[in-house]
Design an enzyme around this catalytic site. Structure first.
Site, short mmCIF file in Angstrom:
data_model
loop_
_atom_site.label_atom_id
_atom_site.label_comp_id
_atom_site.label_asym_id
_atom_site.label_seq_id
_atom_site.Cartn_x
_atom_site.Cartn_y
_atom_site.Cartn_z
N PHE A 94 0.87 -1.19 0.00
CA PHE A 94 0.00 0.00 0.00
C PHE A 94 0.90 1.22 0.00
CE2 PHE A 94 -0.89 -2.96 3.61
CZ PHE A 94 -1.36 -3.98 2.79
N ASP A 96 2.30 4.44 0.39
CA ASP A 96 2.09 5.78 0.96
C ASP A 96 3.43 6.37 1.37
OD1 ASP A 96 2.40 4.38 3.38
OD2 ASP A 96 0.27 4.42 3.86
N1 LIG Z 1 1.32 1.15 4.08
C1 LIG Z 1 0.70 1.11 5.25
N2 LIG Z 1 0.00 2.18 5.66
C2 LIG Z 1 -0.64 2.09 6.86
C3 LIG Z 1 -0.61 0.95 7.65
C4 LIG Z 1 -1.38 1.21 8.80
C5 LIG Z 1 -1.65 0.34 9.99
N3 LIG Z 1 -1.68 -1.01 9.68
C6 LIG Z 1 -1.69 -1.85 10.78
C7 LIG Z 1 -3.02 -2.18 11.21
C8 LIG Z 1 -3.21 -3.55 11.28
C9 LIG Z 1 -2.02 -4.25 10.84
O1 LIG Z 1 -1.46 -5.03 11.84
C10 LIG Z 1 -1.06 -3.18 10.39
O2 LIG Z 1 0.20 -3.26 10.98
C11 LIG Z 1 -1.86 2.50 8.66
N4 LIG Z 1 -1.40 2.99 7.50
C12 LIG Z 1 -1.66 4.32 6.97
O3 LIG Z 1 -1.05 5.28 7.76
C13 LIG Z 1 -1.85 6.47 7.82
C14 LIG Z 1 -2.13 6.82 9.26
O4 LIG Z 1 -2.74 5.72 9.88
P1 LIG Z 1 -3.15 5.73 11.42
O5 LIG Z 1 -1.86 5.81 12.18
O6 LIG Z 1 -3.84 4.39 11.58
O7 LIG Z 1 -4.03 6.91 11.61
C15 LIG Z 1 -3.08 6.17 6.96
O8 LIG Z 1 -2.83 6.62 5.65
C16 LIG Z 1 -3.13 4.66 6.99
O9 LIG Z 1 -3.77 4.11 5.88
C17 LIG Z 1 0.14 -0.17 7.19
O10 LIG Z 1 0.23 -1.23 7.83
N5 LIG Z 1 0.76 -0.03 5.99
#
Ligand SMILES: Nc1nc2c(c(CN[C@H]3C=C[C@H](O)[C@@H]3O)cn2[C@@H]2O[C@H](COP(=O)(O)O)[C@@H](O)[C@H]2O)c(=O)[nH]1
Length: 207
Positions: A94, A96
């Protein structure tokens, strides 16, 4: 981006009410355990998920939010029930902002000196409240869809694909979701070490 986020919520709610009896479970059911079909359906039915851009005259489709949506369902249901997909390995990472930082940290991604310098100056500029939207970008926020933003995101996808290939070649089963989750958690847990690695700053409804 408050207004934009509100309109995204309204759009999703409206499509769900009009086409899916108000339940996302019906979208999942319609896709018959195909992760790829679920990504395609989400992108087709919910326009706010169309993370599509032009790069060097070609269309590129990154679909970050559609893919993390499918990945989170798979992970939350531990691959069972609503989370059972027969093609989950088709999902790419994903793309970002945080995973590129971890990929850079591990040496899986490199930035040209020009880009690195730009990102370093941008962090300072943003802290000082400056932001730019000129060509080439003034140090500050990198506009969504700018070629440099797309290069960082696109190369992150490719780097994770290469990592998967290497791990599979050593006989272990892995997919891009697991690598992405690992990298994201790693970056979050090592914020002090990561502070030295510049991150691109983009305001985008696609992350
Ligand atoms: N590429 C990538 N982007 C990720 C994640 C996650 C969290 N994933 C965990 C959740 C369950 C699993 O166990 C994962 O470890 C959040 N984000 C992105 O960050 C941003 C802030 O988000 P927040 O801090 O939530 O508000 C938002 O754009 C969100 O889409 C990831 O894993 N990969």
């Amino acid at each position: 981006m408050f207004e934009e986020r509100i309109s995204v919520l309204h759009e999703v709610g409206q499509v769900l009410l009009e086409k899916y009896d108000g339940k996302f479970a019906n979208v999942i059911r319609e896709c018959r355990a195909s992760a790829q079909m679920l990504v395609e359906t989400v992108v087709r039915e919910f326009p706010c998920f169309r993370d599509e851009h032009e790069f060097c005259g070609r269309s590129v489709y990154l679909y970050k939010r559609a893919q993390i949506l499918v990945a989170d369902i798979w992970a939350c249901f531990e691959g069972h029930g609503f989370g059972s997909f027969n093609d989950i390995d088709q999902i790419t990472m994903f793309a970002d902002y945080r995973v590129p930082q971890a990929l850079y940290h591990f040496g899986a991604l490199g930035y040209s000196p020009r880009l690195l310098e730009y990102l370093r100056r941008s962090e300072i500029a943003v802290q000082q409240g400056d932001s730019g939207h000129t060509q080439p970008p003034k140090p500050g926020l990198l506009p969504s869809g700018h070629p440099w933003e797309l290069e960082i995101r696109g190369n992150s996808i490719w780097a994770v694909e290469q990592i998967c290939r290497h791990i599979r070649a050593s006989g272990h089963n892995v997919n891009a979701i697991l690598i992405d989750f690992y990298m994201w958690d790693y970056a979050k847990e090592h914020t002090t070490a990561m502070r030295a690695i510049p991150i691109h700053l983009t305001r985008s409804k696609f992350y």
